[in-house]
Design a protein around this motif. Sequence first.
Motif, short mmCIF file in Angstrom:
data_model
loop_
_atom_site.label_atom_id
_atom_site.label_comp_id
_atom_site.label_asym_id
_atom_site.label_seq_id
_atom_site.Cartn_x
_atom_site.Cartn_y
_atom_site.Cartn_z
N GLY A 1 -6.44 -1.62 3.02
CA GLY A 1 -7.50 -1.89 2.06
C GLY A 1 -7.35 -3.01 0.99
N LEU A 2 -8.38 -3.94 1.07
CA LEU A 2 -8.34 -4.90 0.07
C LEU A 2 -9.31 -5.07 -0.75
N ILE B 1 -15.86 -11.03 7.52
CA ILE B 1 -15.06 -10.30 6.97
C ILE B 1 -15.66 -9.29 6.34
N ASP B 2 -15.25 -8.21 6.24
CA ASP B 2 -15.79 -6.86 5.18
C ASP B 2 -15.09 -7.24 3.74
N THR B 3 -13.99 -7.69 3.65
CA THR B 3 -13.51 -7.80 2.24
C THR B 3 -14.10 -9.05 1.56
N PRO B 4 -14.45 -8.57 0.22
CA PRO B 4 -14.98 -10.02 -0.45
C PRO B 4 -14.17 -11.08 -0.81
N LEU B 5 -14.67 -12.23 -0.65
CA LEU B 5 -13.87 -13.29 -0.90
C LEU B 5 -13.93 -14.05 -2.17
N ARG C 1 0.79 -1.10 0.04
CA ARG C 1 0.19 0.09 0.03
C ARG C 1 0.85 1.33 0.04
N GLU C 2 2.06 1.29 0.74
CA GLU C 2 2.95 2.40 0.87
C GLU C 2 3.35 2.43 -0.56
N GLY C 3 3.97 1.43 -1.21
CA GLY C 3 4.69 1.63 -2.38
C GLY C 3 3.78 1.99 -3.77
N ALA C 4 2.69 1.24 -3.54
CA ALA C 4 1.61 1.45 -4.74
C ALA C 4 0.55 2.78 -4.67
N SER D 1 -5.88 -1.25 -6.22
CA SER D 1 -6.51 -2.09 -5.68
C SER D 1 -5.44 -3.31 -5.35
N ILE D 2 -5.65 -3.93 -3.99
CA ILE D 2 -5.01 -4.82 -3.65
C ILE D 2 -5.67 -6.41 -3.44
N ARG D 3 -4.93 -7.30 -3.91
CA ARG D 3 -5.64 -8.62 -3.72
C ARG D 3 -4.60 -9.27 -3.12
N ALA D 4 -4.98 -10.08 -2.07
CA ALA D 4 -4.32 -11.07 -1.35
C ALA D 4 -4.49 -12.49 -1.37
N ASP D 5 -3.54 -13.41 -1.85
CA ASP D 5 -4.20 -14.80 -1.96
C ASP D 5 -3.28 -15.44 -0.95
N ALA D 6 -3.91 -16.20 -0.16
CA ALA D 6 -3.48 -17.19 0.85
C ALA D 6 -3.13 -18.60 0.77
#
Length: 395
Positions: A212-213, A235-239, A179-182, A187-192
């Motif tokens: 922010g995801l 969670i508030d972020t869409p899955l 987030r700091e760099g971009a 938009s940030i998408r995180a994949d576990a």
Amino acid sequence: MRITAIRATPVAVPYRTIETWAFGRRSGMVSVLVELETDEGLVGLGECATYPSTGIVLSVLDSLKGLVVGADPFRVERLVQRIDVVGTWHHVKATSPAIAAVETACWDIVGKASGQPLVNLFGGRFRDSVEYFYYVASPDIDAVADEGRRAAAAGFRTCYLKVGSERIETDVARVAALREGAGPDMSIRADANEAWSAGAAIRAVRAMEEYGLELVEQPVSGRNLTQMAYVRGRIDTPLLANEASWTRYDQLSVIQHGAADVLSVDNQMDGGLLNLKRSAGIAAAAGMTVLKHSLGELGVALAAATHVIAATPNFRHANQAYGALLTDDITVGFGGGAENYRSGHLPVPDGPGLGVELDRDRVERYAELYRTKGDAEFTFHHPQALTSAPALPKF
């Protein structure tokens, strides 16, 4: 017209940075280029990721010869049904990428013979270009911030990064660095990749939501849809479903369980471009959006998916692609590295069929690289992973 031969060529293309995920890493990509020859001189192009291995893909393609050679490439549905039922391949998901490459090559022949780009055969242009994400592959926090700046400078609107490390706090720090760099507009998408239990997933995603995801991808096992629905409601972020939604049948189950907000769909994991279109239709009937998953692809497979996505309304998110990692490609003027994208978008090729041409010199160069270094260097392994016995979930 009849198919007279199948040619399969494994190629290895290096990455500009190492790709790292929860249980492995790789420094480049191996794909198998498929060429279907016909008795009228037309050659159809297809491509598949080497999932789960190059050897399996090549074995499947070899086993398909008796079903494919002699077939009419215009009768795509009949050929795929023959492979599924007579060949009994519908029972084994690991065969899907090879089958998808054959199906794509048939569509390329149909388009070339009719003088039409694939997008016209799949419904016509709903959009003129297709958006893809920027893949932030490095686990190093400082490198993550730098990659975020690179993505923003190149005009990409979505960054994707892997989470699921040995400590949730590390994942949160990487999201914060991105987030700091971009910057605030990315938009940030995180994949576990299924790394978490339900409780750990809820804790991790809530901590990341401060930054922010856009989506969190497969935070828990894709085999437990009740658990996915439980996490989704907390969670508030869409899955985003991925490992849970590799085929149409899986996607239908995800919808029935209310286990995701968005479906990841994949023509390679579900045996072809027709099924990619069908997957999107199933989701649309349920009021859901979709995005394309990637196992790693070069310009041939990327062009094929771009045509179908451009003709399908509910691909509303940036799709997966490897442009941020690739140093080169095997096609002329399509795909390749991030510098070939325009604000994260690729135009739909205008030429007949896939609308892409192979660079034969580069095909031979990267086929030779595969022959000399091959799977030992370009698969999801490293020494530590090969001697470990990881288990899921991590927490």
